[in-house]
Enzyme design. Structure first.
Site, PDB file in Angstrom:
ATOM      1  CB  ALA A 120      -0.917  -0.001   1.220  1.00  0.00           C
TER       2      ALA A 120
ATOM      3  CG  ASN B 133       0.880  -7.424   6.406  1.00  0.00           C
ATOM      4  OD1 ASN B 133       1.670  -8.190   6.953  1.00  0.00           O
ATOM      5  ND2 ASN B 133      -0.371  -7.748   6.178  1.00  0.00           N
TER       6      ASN B 133
ATOM      7  CG  HIS C  97       0.109   3.674   4.350  1.00  0.00           C
ATOM      8  ND1 HIS C  97       0.557   2.764   5.282  1.00  0.00           N
ATOM      9  CD2 HIS C  97      -0.993   3.118   3.778  1.00  0.00           C
ATOM     10  CE1 HIS C  97      -0.231   1.703   5.275  1.00  0.00           C
ATOM     11  NE2 HIS C  97      -1.176   1.891   4.363  1.00  0.00           N
TER      12      HIS C  97
END
Length: 276
Positions: free
Chosen positions: A133, A199, A229
């Site tokens: 991601a 993750n 993020h």
């Protein structure tokens, strides 16, 4: 959508998918629409064959990792769970030229990571950690050639994405009216405690200054619609600030559409005439 893929391979890429959840189903869907004649999904590894629906034609359903011994694979791609990485990885690295691991929280166990690397070396295979991601992992890895002083990885998701995780014991998710940072600590601990949500913290850690020096902040934000993020990096190279807002993956709000896209990119790059 870019669907024209110039390829250099004459034979289809032979792929095994480990796991048949939302991520690998999306990967299979995208590969079938983009490069159907250049990819053959020959096996799907799962815990329970009865739960596999709409599998690609001619894919053999495996419930035991040793079933991979029957195949000569170009890529084995894991998106099952961190518990699947060790048993399936042992066979994937023996039978495939590359083993791609999406459940990177498995590598909070440094001993497992070291064993996987040694096995890849011995078998002439390659262990690949996708960007998942995240954005800018190539820049972070390049920056780590010189000294890095700090890496902070902040993950912001809607409260619904944290339900069913340890976050429920740290914040009252259903009553949030503002963003709450409910965890701050190392990447190792974050990924161990929140394996389905963090993750990506392992990826940023292993690309940079390691699991114990990378700082991770986890946040539930009732105003968030996407999975966000933020990477803040400082070191001898200078400073790096990266923000990416990912659409949640259909069928799995804990993950992101970009996670599946990054896996598709890895597969396609192994057949492209021009890889980037």
């Amino acid at each position: 959508m870019n669907t024209k893929i110039p390829v250099s391979r004459k034979e289809p890429l032979r792929i095994a998918l480990i796991g048949w959840g939302a991520i690998n189903r999306r990967v299979a869907e995208l590969l079938a629409s983009r490069v159907p004649e250049h990819v053959a999904i020959v096996a799907i590894g799962v815990r329970d064959a009865a739960r596999v629906t709409a599998a690609p034609a001619n894919a053999r359903i495996l419930t035991q990792p040793e079933g991979l011994a029957a195949f000569d694979l170009d890529v084995a791609l894991e998106a099952a769970s961190r518990d699947a990485v060790a048993p399936w990885g042992e066979w994937a690295l023996r039978r495939a030229r590359a083993f791609v691991v999406a459940s990177t929280s498995a590598f909070c166990d440094t001993g497992l990571l070291e064993r996987m690397i040694r096995l890849a070396e011995a078998q002439g295979s390659q262990l690949i950690l996708p960007a998942g991601a995240l954005a800018g992992i190539d820049a972070l890895a390049a920056a780590s050639i010189l000294q890095l002083d700090s890496v902070v990885h902040r993950i912001v998701k809607p409260p619904s994405a944290w339900r069913g995780t340890a976050a429920e014991s740290l914040a009252t998710l259903q009553d949030l009216t503002r963003a709450v940072t409910f965890y701050s600590g190392t990447a190792r601990e974050a990924a161990a405690r929140f394996p389905k949500n963090a993750n990506a913290a392992v990826i940023s850690a292993l690309a940079g200054i390691g699991l114990d020096r990378t700082r991770v902040e986890l946040c539930a934000d009732p105003d968030a619609r996407d999975n966000v993020h933020l990477l803040s990096v400082a070191g001898a190279f200078g400073k790096l600030e990266i923000r990416i807002e990912n659409r949640p993956l259909a069928g799995n709000p804990k993950s992101s559409e970009m996670t599946a896209l990054s896996l598709v990119r890895i597969v396609e790059n192994r057949m492209k005439a021009l890889a980037c």
